[in-house]
Design an enzyme around this catalytic site. Structure first.
Site, PDB file in Angstrom:
ATOM      1  N   LEU A 185       2.363  -5.283  48.593  1.00 49.97           N
ATOM      2  CA  LEU A 185       2.262  -6.330  47.571  1.00 49.97           C
ATOM      3  C   LEU A 185       3.760  -6.383  47.203  1.00 49.97           C
ATOM      4  O   LEU A 185       4.336  -5.333  46.739  1.00 49.97           O
ATOM      5  CB  LEU A 185       1.518  -5.701  46.297  1.00 49.97           C
ATOM      6  N   ASP A 186       4.369  -7.532  47.126  1.00 52.49           N
ATOM      7  CA  ASP A 186       5.735  -7.606  47.056  1.00 52.49           C
ATOM      8  C   ASP A 186       5.978  -7.300  45.624  1.00 52.49           C
ATOM      9  O   ASP A 186       5.356  -7.315  44.657  1.00 52.49           O
ATOM     10  CB  ASP A 186       6.364  -9.062  47.477  1.00 52.49           C
ATOM     11  N   LYS A 187       7.549  -6.955  45.685  1.00 57.49           N
ATOM     12  CA  LYS A 187       8.062  -6.083  44.415  1.00 57.49           C
ATOM     13  C   LYS A 187       7.673  -7.188  43.189  1.00 57.49           C
ATOM     14  O   LYS A 187       7.751  -6.571  42.075  1.00 57.49           O
ATOM     15  CB  LYS A 187       9.524  -5.976  44.597  1.00 57.49           C
TER      16      LYS A 187
END
Length: 230
Positions: free
Chosen positions: A102-104
């Site tokens: 899950l991207d930053k």
């Protein structure tokens, strides 16, 4: 005990997913009985001594955490360039890692586990486990939102269609959209939104398989069972 492939044993021991375990073997990080392991080899867990990065590998009881990843946290266990990683939220004596990414700049449900078989099932596209996201979009109109269901070419390959589960207008030029994916290319929703002329203001994953985020606050986790998910 019967023999099993080394990369499966490493996944079952919570070292990494099968795919990452193969990479570890390929890069010479795994030894069996003091000898560098090779891809495709099998072992007998009752007899053979396996080490990874010089540390003995033992079978661990499987644990699965449902974690509400906050924005700004990197979905890795180790990253010297990250200000904060998911590892900082979990007991230091447990060897666990994210089952997926899950991207930053996104938040929401991320499964953290030492169950390599589960991680492999959740990450591999052939198993087609659904993941649902709530996305806040800004743009001129809602005309293109249903085009999220189209196929797009990303990274040299066609994406699988998304499903638009819900559309809600928040204010002029802003919508909340529930999108359901069965695969997940890197930053897929953000990239497709950009192609359609939208900006993603917020993105949160709210479901993986059968499991919903529920009332977990950012940074909180709860222990779940495999049958809660798939």
């Amino acid at each position: 005990m019967a023999t099993e492939r080394l990369h499966k044993f490493l996944a079952r021991a919570g070292i990494a997913s099968r795919r990452l375990a193969e990479d570890m073997i390929r890069h010479g990080r795994v030894n069996v009985n003091g000898v560098e392991a090779t891809l495709g080899m099998s072992i007998n867990p009752d007899i053979d001594k396996v080490t990874c990065d010089g540390k003995s590998v033992e079978q661990a009881e499987a644990v699965i955490y449902a974690f509400n990843k906050p924005v700004g946290v990197t979905s890795t266990v180790r990253d010297r360039y990250a200000a904060k990683t998911v590892a900082e939220f979990f007991p230091k004596n447990q060897r666990v890692y994210p089952a997926g990414r899950l991207d930053k700049n996104s938040s929401g449900l991320l499964l953290i586990t030492n169950d390599g078989e589960l991680a492999n099932q959740l990450m591999h596209p052939r198993y087609s486990h659904e993941k649902e996201y709530v996305v806040e979009l800004s743009g001129v109109s809602s005309d293109n939102i249903k085009k999220f269901t189209h196929r797009f070419r990303l990274d040299g390959a066609q994406t699988q269609p998304m499903r638009v589960a819900k559309i809600k207008r928040v204010m002029v030029g802003r919508w909340l959209v529930n999108l359901v994916l069965k695969e997940g290319k890197k930053r897929q929703i953000r990239r497709v939104a950009n192609l359609l002329g939208y900006t993603v203001e917020q993105l949160a994953r709210v479901r993986v398989g059968k499991l919903r985020l529920g009332d977990l606050r950012p940074g909180e986790w709860r222990i779940v069972k495999r049958e809660d998910i798939i």
